[in-house]
Design a protein around this motif. Structure first.
Motif, PDB file in Angstrom:
ATOM      1  N   GLU A 194       1.102  -7.787  16.630  1.00 45.84           N
ATOM      2  CA  GLU A 194       0.568  -7.006  17.736  1.00 45.84           C
ATOM      3  C   GLU A 194       1.356  -5.715  17.937  1.00 45.84           C
ATOM      4  OE1 GLU A 194      -2.267  -6.344  20.670  1.00 45.84           O
ATOM      5  OE2 GLU A 194      -2.143  -7.974  19.220  1.00 45.84           O
ATOM      6  N   GLU A 195       2.663  -5.786  17.752  1.00 46.07           N
ATOM      7  CA  GLU A 195       3.521  -4.616  17.843  1.00 46.07           C
ATOM      8  C   GLU A 195       4.029  -4.260  16.443  1.00 46.07           C
ATOM      9  OE1 GLU A 195       4.148  -2.608  20.322  1.00 46.07           O
ATOM     10  OE2 GLU A 195       2.862  -3.743  21.684  1.00 46.07           O
ATOM     11  N   PRO A 196       3.922  -2.983  16.015  1.00 47.03           N
ATOM     12  CA  PRO A 196       4.413  -2.604  14.694  1.00 47.03           C
ATOM     13  C   PRO A 196       5.915  -2.876  14.559  1.00 47.03           C
ATOM     14  CG  PRO A 196       3.041  -0.876  15.642  1.00 47.03           C
ATOM     15  CD  PRO A 196       3.293  -1.865  16.730  1.00 47.03           C
ATOM     16  N   GLN A 197       6.293  -3.328  13.368  1.00 45.14           N
ATOM     17  CA  GLN A 197       7.694  -3.631  13.098  1.00 45.14           C
ATOM     18  C   GLN A 197       8.186  -2.758  11.939  1.00 45.14           C
ATOM     19  OE1 GLN A 197       9.415  -5.804  14.996  1.00 45.14           O
ATOM     20  NE2 GLN A 197       7.573  -6.257  16.204  1.00 45.14           N
ATOM     21  N   LEU A 198       9.359  -2.137  12.121  1.00 42.88           N
ATOM     22  CA  LEU A 198       9.954  -1.356  11.042  1.00 42.88           C
ATOM     23  C   LEU A 198      10.487  -2.321   9.990  1.00 42.88           C
ATOM     24  CD1 LEU A 198      10.830   1.353   9.865  1.00 42.88           C
ATOM     25  CD2 LEU A 198      12.977   1.111  11.136  1.00 42.88           C
ATOM     26  N   GLN A 199       9.909  -2.265   8.791  1.00 35.54           N
ATOM     27  CA  GLN A 199      10.296  -3.197   7.743  1.00 35.54           C
ATOM     28  C   GLN A 199      11.393  -2.624   6.848  1.00 35.54           C
ATOM     29  OE1 GLN A 199       6.979  -5.060   5.967  1.00 35.54           O
ATOM     30  NE2 GLN A 199       8.097  -6.048   4.339  1.00 35.54           N
ATOM     31  N   LYS A 200      11.352  -1.313   6.597  1.00 35.63           N
ATOM     32  CA  LYS A 200      12.361  -0.716   5.709  1.00 35.63           C
ATOM     33  C   LYS A 200      12.486   0.772   6.011  1.00 35.63           C
ATOM     34  CE  LYS A 200      15.330  -0.971   2.323  1.00 35.63           C
ATOM     35  NZ  LYS A 200      16.569  -1.774   2.445  1.00 35.63           N
ATOM     36  N   LYS A 201      13.701   1.260   5.890  1.00 35.48           N
ATOM     37  CA  LYS A 201      13.999   2.679   6.054  1.00 35.48           C
ATOM     38  C   LYS A 201      14.660   3.168   4.773  1.00 35.48           C
ATOM     39  CE  LYS A 201      16.632   5.803   9.062  1.00 35.48           C
ATOM     40  NZ  LYS A 201      17.514   5.881  10.261  1.00 35.48           N
ATOM     41  N   LEU A 202      13.990   4.069   4.060  1.00 39.55           N
ATOM     42  CA  LEU A 202      14.467   4.574   2.779  1.00 39.55           C
ATOM     43  C   LEU A 202      14.941   6.011   2.954  1.00 39.55           C
ATOM     44  CD1 LEU A 202      11.581   3.186   0.524  1.00 39.55           C
ATOM     45  CD2 LEU A 202      13.849   2.187   0.870  1.00 39.55           C
ATOM     46  N   ASP A 203      16.226   6.221   2.821  1.00 41.88           N
ATOM     47  CA  ASP A 203      16.813   7.539   3.018  1.00 41.88           C
ATOM     48  C   ASP A 203      17.138   8.162   1.660  1.00 41.88           C
ATOM     49  OD1 ASP A 203      17.914   9.774   4.041  1.00 41.88           O
ATOM     50  OD2 ASP A 203      19.524   8.788   5.163  1.00 41.88           O
ATOM     51  N   GLY A 204      16.781   9.436   1.475  1.00 39.64           N
ATOM     52  CA  GLY A 204      17.096  10.151   0.246  1.00 39.64           C
ATOM     53  C   GLY A 204      16.077   9.995  -0.854  1.00 39.64           C
ATOM     54  N   LEU A 205      15.003   9.265  -0.615  1.00 44.07           N
ATOM     55  CA  LEU A 205      13.986   9.091  -1.656  1.00 44.07           C
ATOM     56  C   LEU A 205      13.174  10.363  -1.848  1.00 44.07           C
ATOM     57  CD1 LEU A 205      12.418   7.276  -3.637  1.00 44.07           C
ATOM     58  CD2 LEU A 205      11.008   6.553  -1.707  1.00 44.07           C
ATOM     59  N   VAL A 206      12.717  10.958  -0.744  1.00 47.68           N
ATOM     60  CA  VAL A 206      11.903  12.168  -0.812  1.00 47.68           C
ATOM     61  C   VAL A 206      12.715  13.349  -0.295  1.00 47.68           C
ATOM     62  CG1 VAL A 206       9.754  10.893  -0.575  1.00 47.68           C
ATOM     63  CG2 VAL A 206      10.903  11.740   1.473  1.00 47.68           C
ATOM     64  N   LYS A 207      12.212  14.531  -0.520  1.00 51.35           N
ATOM     65  CA  LYS A 207      12.905  15.759  -0.138  1.00 51.35           C
ATOM     66  C   LYS A 207      12.668  16.065   1.331  1.00 51.35           C
ATOM     67  CE  LYS A 207      13.369  20.607  -1.557  1.00 51.35           C
ATOM     68  NZ  LYS A 207      12.887  21.649  -2.485  1.00 51.35           N
ATOM     69  N   SER A 208      13.648  16.627   1.972  1.00 48.10           N
ATOM     70  CA  SER A 208      13.495  17.086   3.352  1.00 48.10           C
ATOM     71  C   SER A 208      12.630  18.337   3.353  1.00 48.10           C
ATOM     72  CB  SER A 208      14.873  17.376   3.962  1.00 48.10           C
ATOM     73  OG  SER A 208      14.726  17.896   5.265  1.00 48.10           O
ATOM     74  N   LEU A 209      11.483  18.266   4.064  1.00 47.15           N
ATOM     75  CA  LEU A 209      10.502  19.357   4.053  1.00 47.15           C
ATOM     76  C   LEU A 209      10.008  19.627   5.466  1.00 47.15           C
ATOM     77  CD1 LEU A 209       8.344  18.179   1.013  1.00 47.15           C
ATOM     78  CD2 LEU A 209       9.926  20.117   0.995  1.00 47.15           C
ATOM     79  N   GLU A 210       9.676  20.861   5.737  1.00 51.17           N
ATOM     80  CA  GLU A 210       9.011  21.169   6.992  1.00 51.17           C
ATOM     81  C   GLU A 210       7.589  20.600   6.950  1.00 51.17           C
ATOM     82  OE1 GLU A 210      10.313  22.502   9.658  1.00 51.17           O
ATOM     83  OE2 GLU A 210      12.250  22.676   8.650  1.00 51.17           O
ATOM     84  N   THR A 211       7.059  20.272   8.115  1.00 51.45           N
ATOM     85  CA  THR A 211       5.755  19.609   8.149  1.00 51.45           C
ATOM     86  C   THR A 211       4.620  20.484   7.628  1.00 51.45           C
ATOM     87  OG1 THR A 211       5.532  20.291  10.473  1.00 51.45           O
ATOM     88  CG2 THR A 211       6.389  18.072  10.044  1.00 51.45           C
ATOM     89  N   ASP A 212       4.805  21.829   7.649  1.00 49.59           N
ATOM     90  CA  ASP A 212       3.750  22.707   7.147  1.00 49.59           C
ATOM     91  C   ASP A 212       4.048  23.240   5.751  1.00 49.59           C
ATOM     92  OD1 ASP A 212       5.870  24.272   7.845  1.00 49.59           O
ATOM     93  OD2 ASP A 212       4.706  25.757   8.962  1.00 49.59           O
ATOM     94  N   ALA A 213       5.043  22.650   5.071  1.00 49.88           N
ATOM     95  CA  ALA A 213       5.391  23.101   3.721  1.00 49.88           C
ATOM     96  C   ALA A 213       4.306  22.718   2.722  1.00 49.88           C
ATOM     97  CB  ALA A 213       6.732  22.494   3.297  1.00 49.88           C
ATOM     98  N   GLU A 214       4.157  23.534   1.678  1.00 46.60           N
ATOM     99  CA  GLU A 214       3.170  23.232   0.647  1.00 46.60           C
ATOM    100  C   GLU A 214       3.603  22.071  -0.226  1.00 46.60           C
ATOM    101  OE1 GLU A 214       2.540  26.811  -1.520  1.00 46.60           O
ATOM    102  OE2 GLU A 214       1.139  27.656  -0.062  1.00 46.60           O
ATOM    103  N   ALA A 215       4.886  21.859  -0.409  1.00 49.25           N
ATOM    104  CA  ALA A 215       5.369  20.729  -1.196  1.00 49.25           C
ATOM    105  C   ALA A 215       5.047  19.416  -0.476  1.00 49.25           C
ATOM    106  CB  ALA A 215       6.871  20.857  -1.434  1.00 49.25           C
ATOM    107  N   SER A 216       5.020  18.336  -1.260  1.00 49.12           N
ATOM    108  CA  SER A 216       4.605  17.036  -0.731  1.00 49.12           C
ATOM    109  C   SER A 216       5.750  16.025  -0.768  1.00 49.12           C
ATOM    110  CB  SER A 216       3.426  16.483  -1.544  1.00 49.12           C
ATOM    111  OG  SER A 216       3.124  15.161  -1.163  1.00 49.12           O
ATOM    112  N   SER A 217       5.743  15.149   0.221  1.00 52.59           N
ATOM    113  CA  SER A 217       6.636  13.986   0.221  1.00 52.59           C
ATOM    114  C   SER A 217       5.838  12.705   0.474  1.00 52.59           C
ATOM    115  CB  SER A 217       7.722  14.145   1.291  1.00 52.59           C
ATOM    116  OG  SER A 217       7.147  14.268   2.582  1.00 52.59           O
ATOM    117  N   LYS A 218       4.557  12.751   0.166  1.00 53.75           N
ATOM    118  CA  LYS A 218       3.638  11.653   0.488  1.00 53.75           C
ATOM    119  C   LYS A 218       3.863  10.446  -0.415  1.00 53.75           C
ATOM    120  CE  LYS A 218      -1.318  10.788   1.275  1.00 53.75           C
ATOM    121  NZ  LYS A 218      -1.267  10.721   2.748  1.00 53.75           N
ATOM    122  N   ILE A 219       3.872   9.267   0.180  1.00 53.53           N
ATOM    123  CA  ILE A 219       3.946   8.007  -0.551  1.00 53.53           C
ATOM    124  C   ILE A 219       2.548   7.667  -1.062  1.00 53.53           C
ATOM    125  CG2 ILE A 219       4.425   5.548  -0.381  1.00 53.53           C
ATOM    126  CD1 ILE A 219       6.906   7.361  -0.295  1.00 53.53           C
TER     127      ILE A 219
END
Length: 833
Positions: A169-194
């Motif tokens: 009923e309530e979402p649960q954080l299952q995993k936090k992956l740090d350093g996998l994707v690049k730090s990007l601004e939300t309007d950047a053309e590059a992608s960090s999509k899973i």
């Protein structure tokens, strides 16, 4: 000679443009900076459908077969209908620009990422139902669902990927992956999509090193990597529908086609005019479509070169793991070689495994290997005993004998046991019980389950949730409590667990173990008793608080299912074998309190080749069955031994809403209450309800007598058929009501209800009489027959029938009606004449 340059279609004004295919691949939707949305039709060169007067500066789109959802810079998230090509609903509104939208596979939930810190997951059918993902500390740039819809990946602008579980009923954080994707601004053309692999075991992510890294879902470890393909940041990537190929594009204006198995580039396209921002494969054809930063759409047909097109046509392929025991479905024997027997995926012991189920459903790794063995030297390699992994026969008739196979003993086809109101596993979730009281559903967490119980009337009962180490696989729910059962595992015996909703005592729930090795096939819960049918043919009956009342062995086994109401228990089992090689289902009904057998080993009425889908009791205490042909039947006169018969009250395949093929849907039975059939409508080819919690619908009874009666029916006999339908229906209800009045201390309301049904039956006959009189004098015999069916003994209906006959000038008929009335007043019955 170089291939001709691919030309783009100017879909929108210059600027960021995005696209999405519908799951069935028939339509492609594009959005851009202008206030128009384009709907392209696959295989058509005609101009796309344009939806005008939309929001400006659209930044995200996701599509289902019937609708699509867009998000824009002003924070509006809108739902559009693909049937009418109009705005359908406003799902939600964000205070900051929307950056990405993802739809769950069933289309029921939309995840919205914006420049806000919170990700909203909105129900597309009920916008008041919203889940909030709050763990991230920076805005989220991308969101994506896995293929089961139970996990959601959120790629944060600070380079952290958050994996949420939506199975509770309530979402649960299952995993936090740090350093996998690049730090990007939300309007950047590059992608960090899973991007989740189609087999469900892994996902791929674009990294800061301009590669694509595959990550295992089970332990979050890095697997194979697609590297050295781009010199600029990756802007979009997508798996092929079967997971055998990967398409990537980057800010270096290159488009690569990769082999997922070898991580090698099969083809490259370098004549890219503007950076590609979104790309997607057609669900079933060799087409890759993409949009760029210049408002253009490219539909790249024959994207996979002919030399590699066979890879795209393969069945579902496994994700590229470093050490993977899964067989490669791509391997095949070459000329003159015998194929080796492929090894099937090893199923983990214990609980059902959603990943294994996916592989079984999609046939990863081929068949069991039987078809690959050729007994060309007569050594008996294909003997049945040498094939322990052979699947059981799933057909309706006897198993056909192969020309290469030794004769095998014939065995009848039996009906598999089932628990009413439950569904099979889909992913790691399933419904244990779905009835008129509420819903019980469970989530497989590998080492344990989590069970949630929800009620429709939350003002009366509070929902609850608990951790389940016993891994319950069956449940029942009513207004008094919830019953659960588990199967034997190792040295642990099967368990029955009952949890009342409330009692006057502090500790009222109880648990009991069945004898070692005995498995539970079906359970039932009433206001008085708990019932369990086991694989040893036993029917075990307990009181609500654990006192064993009775243990009996079924005369017909193996058991199929059971249901209970107050003191009555209905048990269904496999009976004698019919002419079609299938066992007939037989049922017994017993009053446990009085130790009285109402029906013993009577046949369950099913259509030829049909299967039983559900058994349940109505709110008034009558047994109902629903079969896979969509027919609802009630058992009339079930309290009298030898007199019971199954009467169809509704054929869902003949509903007016299905006339003319306007809808493709089926119905999941839930309950009969208030004189209506309550069910869940399943769209398309769905067979079971799925998450989130579905809505209930109800239909009036309509006994199948003749052609469907609809408002648009211009047949002159439509009126008579409607009256005939009403008469037969109310006569059946009267028979059920009279049995209830004779067997119980009926309330005044129940007596009045039966009297009302009698009046309705006679009223239908009176209207039918008027219709017959209107037809002419030659219909007089049928008209008199109709009068003879009237139940009214007071004479009021017969007087009304006489007036109807005279109004149409049928004086002779009126005289006959008066004779019937006089005989009834004198106490004479027509049968005694």
């Amino acid at each position: 000679m170089a291939p001709p340059r691919l030309r783009g279609r100017p879909a929108h004004t210059p600027g960021p443009t995005f696209l999405a295919y519908t799951p069935d691949g028939t339509k492609l939707i594009t959005i851009g900076l202008n206030n128009a949305i384009r709907v392209f039709h696959t295989g058509s060169d005609a101009e796309p459908t344009t939806i005008d007067n939309c929001q400006d500066s659209n930044t995200a789109v996701a599509a289902h077969n019937d609708f699509f959802i867009t998000g824009c810079e002003d924070g509006t998230v809108s739902k559009y209908s693909l049937e009418t090509n109009t705005l359908d609903d406003l799902l939600t509104r964000c205070t900051l620009p929307v950056r990405d939208i993802a739809l769950s596979p069933d289309g029921n939930w939309a995840a919205v990422a914006s420049d806000e810190l919170v990700v909203k997951v909105v129900n597309t059918k009920d916008t008041t139902r919203v889940l909030y993902l709050r763990e991230q500390s920076k805005p989220v740039k991308h969101v994506s669902f896995d293929k089961t819809g139970t996990l959601l990946a959120a790629s944060c602008s600070d380079g952290v990927v958050y994996i949420y579980s939506l199975s509770s009923e309530e979402p649960q954080l299952q995993k936090k992956l740090d350093g996998l994707v690049k730090s990007l601004e939300t309007d950047a053309e590059a992608s960090s999509k899973i991007i989740w692999h189609p087999d469900g075991r892994a996902f791929a992510a674009p990294t800061s090193s301009k590669d694509v890294q595959v990550v295992s879902r089970s332990d979050w470890t890095n697997q194979r990597v697609f590297q050295d393909g781009h010199t600029g940041d990756i802007s979009a990537a997508a798996w092929s529908p079967n997971g055998a190929l990967l398409a990537t594009t980057g800010l270096d204006r290159k488009l690569h086609l990769w082999d997922a198995k070898t991580q090698k580039i099969l083809a490259s396209f370098t004549d890219i005019r503007a950076p590609i921002l979104a790309l997607t494969w057609h669900p079933s054809q060799n087409i890759l479509s993409y949009t760029n930063n210049d408002g253009e759409l490219y539909i790249h047909t024959d994207f996979v070169p002919t030399a590699y097109e066979s890879i795209l046509q393969k069945s579902l392929q496994p994700a590229p793991f470093i050490n993977d025991s899964l067989p490669d479905a791509r391997s095949a024997p070459t000329n003159g070689q015998k194929a080796a027997i492929p090894t099937r995926p090893v199923r983990r012991a214990g609980t059902p495994d959603s990943v294994d189920a996916i592989f079984d459903d999609m046939s990863i790794g081929g068949d069991d290997g039987d078809d690959f063995i050729i007994d060309d030297d007569g050594a008996g390699y294909v003997n049945g005993a040498a094939r322990p992994n052979k699947r059981p026969h799933d057909g309706d008739g006897p198993v056909p004998r192969s020309k290469r196979q030794a004769a095998e003993p014939w065995t009848p086809t039996i009906h598999e046991p089932f628990q009413p109101a439950s569904t099979p596993w889909r992913g790691n979730r399933r419904y244990l019980c779905l009835n008129f009281t509420g819903i019980v559903w469970t989530v497989n967490q590998e080492t344990h389950h989590t069970v949630t119980v929800e009620f429709y009337d939350r003002s009366f009962r509070r929902d609850f949730h608990f951790t389940d180490p016993w891994m319950y696989d069956k449940a029942c729910l009513n207004d008094n409590g919830a019953l659960f059962s588990s199967q034997p595992r190792g040295s642990d015996s099967a368990q029955l667990y009952y949890r009342p909703h409330e009692t006057w005592h502090t500790r009222a729930d109880w648990r009991t173990s069945l004898p070692a090795g005995e498995a539970v096939l079906a359970i039932a819960l009433s206001d008085s008793y708990i019932v369990a049918c086991t694989d040893r043919g036993f029917v075990r009956v307990y009181t609500l608080f654990g006192v064993p009342v009775r243990v009996s062995r079924m005369k017909a086994s193996p058991a199929v299912t059971c249901a209970a109401w107050r003191d009555y228990v209905l048990v269904v089992g496999n009976g004698p074998v019919g002419a079609d090689g299938r066992t007939q289902l037989v049922y017994s009904i017993e009053n446990v309190k009085r130790d009285d057998v109402c029906q013993s080993q009577d046949v369950v009425a099913l259509p030829p080749g049909g299967n039983l889908q559900s058994v349940f009791w109505s709110d008034s205490g009558d047994p109902y069955i629903f079969d896979d042909s969509g027919v609802l039947c009630v058992l009339v006169h079930w309290r009298t031994p030898g007199q019971a018969r199954w009467v169809p009250l509704l054929d869902t395949t003949r509903l007016d809403r299905l006339a003319g093929g306007r809808r493709e849907e089926s119905y999941w039975p839930v309950a009969v209450a208030g004189g209506k059939f309550h069910c869940i409508i399943l769209k398309g080819g769905e067979r079971y309800p799925y998450f989130p919690r579905p809505l209930l619908s109800d239909f009036d009874f309509e006994i199948p007598l003749s052609a469907t009666v609809g408002a648009e029916d211009e047949d002159p006999g439509r009126e008579s058929r409607a009256h005939e339908q009403a008469y037969v229906l109310h006569s059946t209800l009267v028979a059920l009501g009279e049995d209830l009045l004779a067997a119980t201390r009926a309330s005044q309301a129940q007596k009045m209800e039966v009297a009302r049904w009698e009046v309705e039956a006679d009223k239908a006959l009176l209207q039918l009489l008027a219709a017959e009189c209107r037809e002419g004098e030659e219909r007089g015999m049928k008209a008199l027959e109709i009068v003879g069916l009237m139940r009214d003994r007071s004479g009021r209906m017969l007087d009304a029938a006489g007036k109807v006959a005279r109004r149409f000038g049928r004086e002779v008929l009126a005289g006959k009606i008066e004779e019937i009335a006089d005989n009834r007043l004198a106490g004479l019955d027509d049968d005694d004449d």
